[in-house]
Design an enzyme around this catalytic site. Structure first.
Site, short mmCIF file in Angstrom:
data_model
loop_
_atom_site.label_atom_id
_atom_site.label_comp_id
_atom_site.label_asym_id
_atom_site.label_seq_id
_atom_site.Cartn_x
_atom_site.Cartn_y
_atom_site.Cartn_z
N SER A 1 0.84 -1.20 0.00
CA SER A 1 0.00 0.00 0.00
C SER A 1 0.88 1.25 0.00
O SER A 1 1.99 1.23 0.53
CB SER A 1 -0.84 -0.04 1.28
OG SER A 1 -1.42 1.21 1.51
N TYR B 1 -1.79 -0.75 10.93
CA TYR B 1 -2.01 -1.33 9.59
C TYR B 1 -0.81 -0.99 8.68
O TYR B 1 -0.24 -1.86 8.02
CB TYR B 1 -3.31 -0.77 8.98
CG TYR B 1 -3.47 -1.06 7.50
CD1 TYR B 1 -3.83 -2.33 7.04
CD2 TYR B 1 -3.23 -0.08 6.54
CE1 TYR B 1 -3.96 -2.59 5.69
CE2 TYR B 1 -3.35 -0.34 5.18
CZ TYR B 1 -3.72 -1.59 4.77
OH TYR B 1 -3.83 -1.85 3.42
N LYS C 1 2.28 -3.41 6.75
CA LYS C 1 2.70 -3.42 5.34
C LYS C 1 4.21 -3.16 5.24
O LYS C 1 4.91 -3.79 4.45
CB LYS C 1 1.90 -2.39 4.52
CG LYS C 1 0.42 -2.73 4.37
CD LYS C 1 0.18 -4.02 3.60
CE LYS C 1 -1.29 -4.41 3.55
NZ LYS C 1 -1.55 -5.74 3.02
P1 NAD Z 1 -10.84 -7.21 1.44
O1 NAD Z 1 -11.02 -7.25 2.92
O2 NAD Z 1 -12.01 -6.93 0.59
O3 NAD Z 1 -10.21 -8.61 0.95
C1 NAD Z 1 -9.34 -9.38 1.74
C2 NAD Z 1 -9.84 -10.81 1.69
O4 NAD Z 1 -8.97 -11.64 2.46
C3 NAD Z 1 -11.24 -10.97 2.28
O5 NAD Z 1 -12.03 -11.70 1.38
C4 NAD Z 1 -11.01 -11.73 3.59
O6 NAD Z 1 -12.11 -12.58 3.88
C5 NAD Z 1 -9.75 -12.51 3.27
N1 NAD Z 1 -8.91 -12.83 4.43
C6 NAD Z 1 -8.37 -11.98 5.33
N2 NAD Z 1 -7.61 -12.66 6.21
C7 NAD Z 1 -7.67 -13.97 5.85
C8 NAD Z 1 -7.08 -15.16 6.34
N3 NAD Z 1 -6.30 -15.16 7.43
N4 NAD Z 1 -7.34 -16.33 5.72
C9 NAD Z 1 -8.14 -16.36 4.62
N5 NAD Z 1 -8.72 -15.27 4.10
C10 NAD Z 1 -8.48 -14.09 4.71
O7 NAD Z 1 -9.66 -6.19 1.15
P2 NAD Z 1 -9.16 -5.62 -0.25
O8 NAD Z 1 -9.57 -4.20 -0.34
O9 NAD Z 1 -9.51 -6.54 -1.34
O10 NAD Z 1 -7.60 -5.63 0.01
C11 NAD Z 1 -6.77 -6.69 -0.43
C12 NAD Z 1 -5.35 -6.42 -0.03
O11 NAD Z 1 -4.93 -5.17 -0.55
C13 NAD Z 1 -5.13 -6.33 1.48
O12 NAD Z 1 -3.87 -6.91 1.77
C14 NAD Z 1 -5.10 -4.85 1.76
O13 NAD Z 1 -4.34 -4.53 2.89
C15 NAD Z 1 -4.43 -4.34 0.49
N6 NAD Z 1 -4.76 -2.93 0.18
C16 NAD Z 1 -6.05 -2.54 0.04
C17 NAD Z 1 -6.35 -1.20 -0.25
C18 NAD Z 1 -7.77 -0.71 -0.39
O14 NAD Z 1 -7.98 0.49 -0.33
N7 NAD Z 1 -8.74 -1.58 -0.60
C19 NAD Z 1 -5.30 -0.28 -0.42
C20 NAD Z 1 -3.99 -0.72 -0.28
C21 NAD Z 1 -3.72 -2.06 0.02
C1 UD1 Z 2 -5.92 4.53 3.65
C2 UD1 Z 2 -4.49 4.24 3.26
C3 UD1 Z 2 -4.45 3.05 2.31
C4 UD1 Z 2 -5.19 1.90 2.94
C5 UD1 Z 2 -6.64 2.29 3.04
C6 UD1 Z 2 -7.46 1.14 3.57
C7 UD1 Z 2 -3.09 6.23 3.25
C8 UD1 Z 2 -2.50 7.35 2.46
N1 UD1 Z 2 -3.88 5.40 2.59
O1 UD1 Z 2 -6.54 5.14 2.62
O2 UD1 Z 2 -3.12 2.68 2.09
O3 UD1 Z 2 -5.02 0.73 2.24
O4 UD1 Z 2 -6.69 3.40 3.97
O5 UD1 Z 2 -8.67 1.55 4.09
O6 UD1 Z 2 -2.84 6.09 4.42
N2 UD1 Z 2 -12.57 11.03 3.95
C9 UD1 Z 2 -13.46 12.01 4.41
N3 UD1 Z 2 -14.63 11.61 4.96
C10 UD1 Z 2 -14.96 10.29 5.12
C11 UD1 Z 2 -14.05 9.30 4.64
C12 UD1 Z 2 -12.86 9.72 4.06
O7 UD1 Z 2 -13.20 13.21 4.30
O8 UD1 Z 2 -16.03 10.00 5.66
C13 UD1 Z 2 -11.29 11.47 3.37
C14 UD1 Z 2 -10.11 10.98 4.19
O9 UD1 Z 2 -9.84 11.85 5.25
C15 UD1 Z 2 -9.04 10.97 3.12
C16 UD1 Z 2 -9.79 10.61 1.83
O10 UD1 Z 2 -11.16 10.88 2.11
O11 UD1 Z 2 -8.50 12.24 2.99
C17 UD1 Z 2 -9.63 9.15 1.45
O12 UD1 Z 2 -9.91 8.37 2.60
P1 UD1 Z 2 -10.02 6.78 2.56
O13 UD1 Z 2 -10.93 6.37 1.46
O14 UD1 Z 2 -10.37 6.34 3.94
O15 UD1 Z 2 -8.60 6.28 2.13
P2 UD1 Z 2 -7.16 6.58 2.75
O16 UD1 Z 2 -7.26 6.97 4.17
O17 UD1 Z 2 -6.42 7.44 1.84
#
Ligand code: NAD
Ligand code: UD1
Length: 335
Positions: free
Chosen positions: A125, A150, A154
């Site tokens: 991330s 969190y 990472k």
């Molecule tokens: P998500 O929660 O939708 O998907 C994660 C999946 O992993 C879920 O289906 C959950 O049931 C499964 N899971 C978690 N722990 C498990 C375990 N121990 N055994 C088996 N299954 C398990 O999340 P996502 O948004 O799809 O994110 C996927 C990856 O990307 C994560 O590692 C997250 O940290 C990373 N990531 C997400 C975002 C975002 O904004 N969505 C941003 C940056 C990084």
């Molecule tokens: C963060 C992390 C990302 C992580 C993700 C998972 C950073 C830069 N990014 O995303 O790596 O995987 O969380 O959840 O740390 N906001 C509002 N009102 C709301 C919700 C959000 O103003 O009700 C604003 C937040 O303050 C932020 C932006 O919207 O400025 C995006 O927020 P969000 O979608 O939660 O993502 P990040 O915090 O950037």
């Protein structure tokens, strides 16, 4: 080619499965649905016309993981999505995050060593950068202090990977938004949404009265925080590029997965309103603890080495996010 996808029923995992199938890979899911719903597994089947093999197992259970690796022969690669992702929850219960996010990677690496599987794509991330000194942030940036447990997981996972003997690519995602155009898969997180676009969708749907914008006194274009929002389909495609890279190169690497453009919270709200012709009520609240003021990606490295770049629009992502919002409860109820 067979690819194990941990967390394949989740938000990013389910969209990636669709791209893997289109590129002729045979994905196998390991997911215990701790933060997703079987509706995504059903949706994958409807979209691809294929029943994808799925192990409803916990990646932190070593015995179960050994059994899966014992059963599945000739695995070409692994994509490791399984982790918890709520920044806020991680500040309240850090141990849950250390145990699952670091524990699952360690067990996976153990399995990979034992069963001689060598290619791993890891879900990292942009949060690893903390609050970067220079924008756009590139992959060589020094990791600042983690803003949450969190983020710490990472950073630690990337360290563990560097110290391991396997071949890996770490993808540092910026902010994925939207859903598959069919409206059949999306983010099924069991908690109340905490991310911006799902919250905007709930306001549009009348589930919430208004969006509270977390501060408008930042040093940015309009005072609200800036992020690099990326269409989920583009993000999903980057995993296919990363897998091909691993299969062709015996080299570890790290890539930013973003569009290279920053959007403020107010600009994101405006994009949703224009895409869906719906007005979003909002008010200005306090800053959110741990928020980074501004972050967006330098995407030169990923373009050059993986030949990948984001092609889809934020407008399409806002439309598909809204379609998913309207569909998701029905899909969950009937699954
Ligand atoms: P998500 O929660 O939708 O998907 C994660 C999946 O992993 C879920 O289906 C959950 O049931 C499964 N899971 C978690 N722990 C498990 C375990 N121990 N055994 C088996 N299954 C398990 O999340 P996502 O948004 O799809 O994110 C996927 C990856 O990307 C994560 O590692 C997250 O940290 C990373 N990531 C997400 C975002 C975002 O904004 N969505 C941003 C940056 C990084
Ligand atoms: C963060 C992390 C990302 C992580 C993700 C998972 C950073 C830069 N990014 O995303 O790596 O995987 O969380 O959840 O740390 N906001 C509002 N009102 C709301 C919700 C959000 O103003 O009700 C604003 C937040 O303050 C932020 C932006 O919207 O400025 C995006 O927020 P969000 O979608 O939660 O993502 P990040 O915090 O950037």
């Amino acid at each position: 080619m067979k690819v194990i996808v941990t967390g394949g029923a989740g938000y990013i995992g389910s969209h990636t499965i669709i791209e893997l199938v289109s590129s002729k890979f045979t994905p196998i899911i390991i997911d215990n649905l701790c933060n997703s719903n079987i509706s995504n597994i059903n949706g994958i089947k409807k979209i691809t016309g294929k029943k994808i093999k799925w192990y409803n197992k916990d990646c932190c259970n070593k015995k179960d993981m050994y059994e899966i690796f014992e059963t599945e022969k000739n695995i070409s690669g692994i994509i490791h999505f399984a982790a918890y992702k709520s920044v806020e929850e991680s500040t309240k219960n850090p141990k849950k995050y250390y145990d699952n996010n670091i524990g699952s990677l360690e067990i996976l690496l153990d399995c990979m060593n034992k069963y001689k599987v060598n290619n791993l794509v890891f879900s990292s991330s942009c949060t690893v950068y903390g609050s970067p000194d220079k924008l756009p942030v590139d992959e060589s940036a020094f990791f600042k202090k983690a803003e949450s447990p969190y983020a710490e997981t990472k950073q630690l996972c990337e360290k563990v990977l560097q110290e391991s003997s396997i071949n890996f690519v770490s993808l540092r995602y910026f902010n994925p938004i939207g859903a598959h155009g069919s409206g059949l898969i999306g983010d099924c997180s069991s908690d109340k949404p905490a991310n911006l676009v799902p919250i905007i969708c709930e306001v549009a749907n009348g589930i919430r009265e208004n969006l509270i914008i977390n501060g408008n006194n930042y040093n940015t274009i309009d005072g609200t925080c800036v992020r690099d929002y990326i269409n989920i389909i583009d993000l999903a495609e980057s995993h296919v590029s990363a897998l091909f890279y691993l299969l062709e190169n015996n080299q570890n690497n790290f890539f930013n997965i973003g569009t290279g453009k920053g959007l403020s919270v107010l600009q994101a709200v405006d994009a949703f309103e224009k895409a869906n012709k719906i007005k979003i009520n909002f008010s200005i609240g306090n800053r959110r603890i741990g928020d980074v003021e501004e972050i967006y990606s330098d995407n030169k490295k990923v373009k050059k080495i993986l030949n990948w770049e984001a092609k889809r629009s934020i407008k399409d992502a806002m439309k598909s996010a809204w379609k998913w919002q309207l569909n998701k409860n029905n899909l969950k109820n009937y699954s």
